[in-house]
Design an enzyme around this catalytic site. Structure first.
Site, PDB file in Angstrom:
ATOM      1  CB  SER A 125      -0.966   0.003   1.182  1.00 30.09           C
ATOM      2  OG  SER A 125      -2.082  -0.800   0.876  1.00 30.09           O
ATOM      3  CE1 TYR A 231      -5.025   2.609   4.082  1.00 35.91           C
ATOM      4  CE2 TYR A 231      -5.559   0.504   3.071  1.00 35.91           C
ATOM      5  CZ  TYR A 231      -4.682   1.550   3.268  1.00 35.91           C
ATOM      6  OH  TYR A 231      -3.464   1.537   2.645  1.00 35.91           O
ATOM      7  CB  SER A 232     -12.033   1.123   0.752  1.00 35.52           C
ATOM      8  OG  SER A 232     -12.512   0.432  -0.386  1.00 35.52           O
ATOM      9  CG  ASN A 233      -6.997  -2.387  -1.030  1.00 36.09           C
ATOM     10  OD1 ASN A 233      -5.998  -1.729  -0.779  1.00 36.09           O
ATOM     11  ND2 ASN A 233      -7.262  -3.529  -0.416  1.00 36.09           N
ATOM     12  N   GLY A 372       3.032  -0.936   4.056  1.00 38.45           N
ATOM     13  CA  GLY A 372       2.246  -1.785   3.181  1.00 38.45           C
ATOM     14  C   GLY A 372       2.765  -3.193   3.048  1.00 38.45           C
TER      15      GLY A 372
END
Length: 427
Positions: A125, A231-233, A372
């Site tokens: 990330s 939190y979201s990809n 990440g």
């Protein structure tokens, strides 16, 4: 303890003291390090093998003033990860004393060679900081409006018109995280498998960014746009599509043109569907259960199209140091947009592609960071002082030992941050 176990049980007991990052629950750090934990998937998915030894600074990759300097506090902090069960760690520190690099553990299980201090690794990330920087450059050029509806640029997706570009970058869109959602009451809404045997068996599958986004849009939103933070990809894969639509070029081309080439980041790659780490690298391993039996597999090769724009890049500690120092030093964004990027928001203390972390007055105060990991095998760290003059970049690899992630990773990380930013004074 693997990601499935944490999501299903362990963290239910700690709902009051956790955050959710990359779709997997994360513990907050103790004392002055609260609010960081380990981002991406590292805390839940890294498991390692303890092996002795610390590599001293590699004089071939250091400026003459830094070569051979004795930094025992840094050596001990690197070794602490290996002592707690990780396979290896390579780290680079740049501060007023110059540059130090070192490594501990092994490059590959069953061998004695240490992780290369110039090795490539999956950064997970940390990719989000690169993506956010490109979006903000386009904002500076007037090609994107920070508070404009994303649907205006990507009309065919059917996005809620209340979702703005700013909401994507600071995780306030409410969009379902396509790698799964984990709620405070213990409820799990599965997405694309990013842990366990199902991920292992499908780790070479190719995903298209549009496919990831459409999966997310087929699920209920977590909350109304702008009313909360999670939190979201999905947010950053949408940012990739936004970059491509506005520029007319691929995400990889735009990243190369705007950041990698100007900064000379020759070790950094947007891999697309590429599965191989190029050049020197340490191996990462994943421990998982299969039919009630624990197994370990080498996951050095994996297809990270699963995290397009959100966690798929490859880099080195040198390149990450160059990037974050340039970013914090104002070389990539105009001052007003850098200030917006560094403004913490909501319960995550997240700006626009960056976490804002207060280490306390004895440790230099505020640092900016993004950590990440891909689904398994690797973890990456990137920290910087506000002016970019003090940085920490590192890669952690997992091995075959069972590690209590909720306990061991925060302790090792705190020791590392203490050694770099607090002068090694904390216990």
């Amino acid at each position: 303890m693997n990601g499935s176990a944490i999501a299903a049980s362990g963290l239910r007991k700690a709902n009051k003291d956790k955050i959710v990052l990359d779709g997997v629950n994360r513990f907050r750090m103790p004392r002055v390090f609260r609010g960081v934990a380990v981002t991406a998937l590292a805390a839940a998915l890294l498991a390692g093998a303890a092996t002795p030894g610390v590599a001293a600074a590699d004089s071939r990759s250091l400026p003459k003033a830094a070569a051979g300097q004795d930094r025992p506090e840094l050596q001990k902090a690197v070794q602490a990860f290996v002592d707690r069960g990780y396979a290896g760690l390579q780290m680079r520190v740049h501060d007023q004393r110059g540059e130090w690099v070192g490594s501990a553990g092994v490059r590959k299980l069953g061998q004695s060679a240490k992780p290369p201090t110039n090795g490539r690794f999956w950064v997970g990330s940390i990719t989000k900081t690169f993506t956010a920087t490109v979006v903000l450059q386009l904002v500076a050029e007037g090609k994107i409006g920070l508070d404009a509806p994303v649907a205006g640029y990507l009309p065919k997706l059917g996005l809620d018109r209340r979702i703005t570009v700013r909401m994507l970058l600071r995780h306030t869109s409410g969009l379902f995280n396509y790698t799964g959602e984990y709620y405070d009451d213990g409820t799990v809404v599965p997405g694309i498998p990013a842990m366990g045997k199902e991920w292992v068996d499908n780790r070479f599958r190719t995903y298209r960014p549009q496919e990831l986004v459409r999966l997310a849009l087929s699920k209920p939103a977590r909350f109304e746009p702008g009313t909360d933070q999670s939190y979201s990809n999905t947010n950053y894969t949408l940012a990739l599509l936004l970059i491509e639509k506005v520029t007319g070029r691929s995400y990889a081309e735009e990243m190369q043109r705007r950041i990698l080439r100007p900064l000379g980041l020759r070790g950094t790659v947007v891999p697309g569907v590429r599965t191989q780490l190029p050049g020197p690298h340490a191996h990462g391993y994943y421990r998982y259960q299969d039919a009630g039996q624990w197994k370990v597999v080498d996951v050095t090769r994996q297809n990270l199209s699963l995290l397009a724009g959100a966690g798929d890049m490859i880099s080195t500690t040198q390149d990450l140091q160059t990037f974050v120092s340039a970013l914090m030093g104002g070389k990539l964004l105009p001052a007003p947009l850098l200030a917006e990027m560094r403004k913490p928001h909501g319960k995550l203390g997240y700006g626009l592609g960056l976490f804002v972390q207060d280490l306390g007055p004895n440790c230099g105060g505020t640092v900016f960071q993004h950590n990440g990991s891909p689904p398994g095998g690797y973890g990456a760290l990137m920290y910087s002082s506000p002016d970019g003059s003090k940085t920490l970049t590192a890669s952690v690899t997992s091995g075959d030992a069972a590690v209590d992630q909720a306990q061991e990773f925060p302790k090792a990380l705190e020791k590392l941050l203490t050694a770099v930013f607090c002068g090694g004074q904390a216990d």
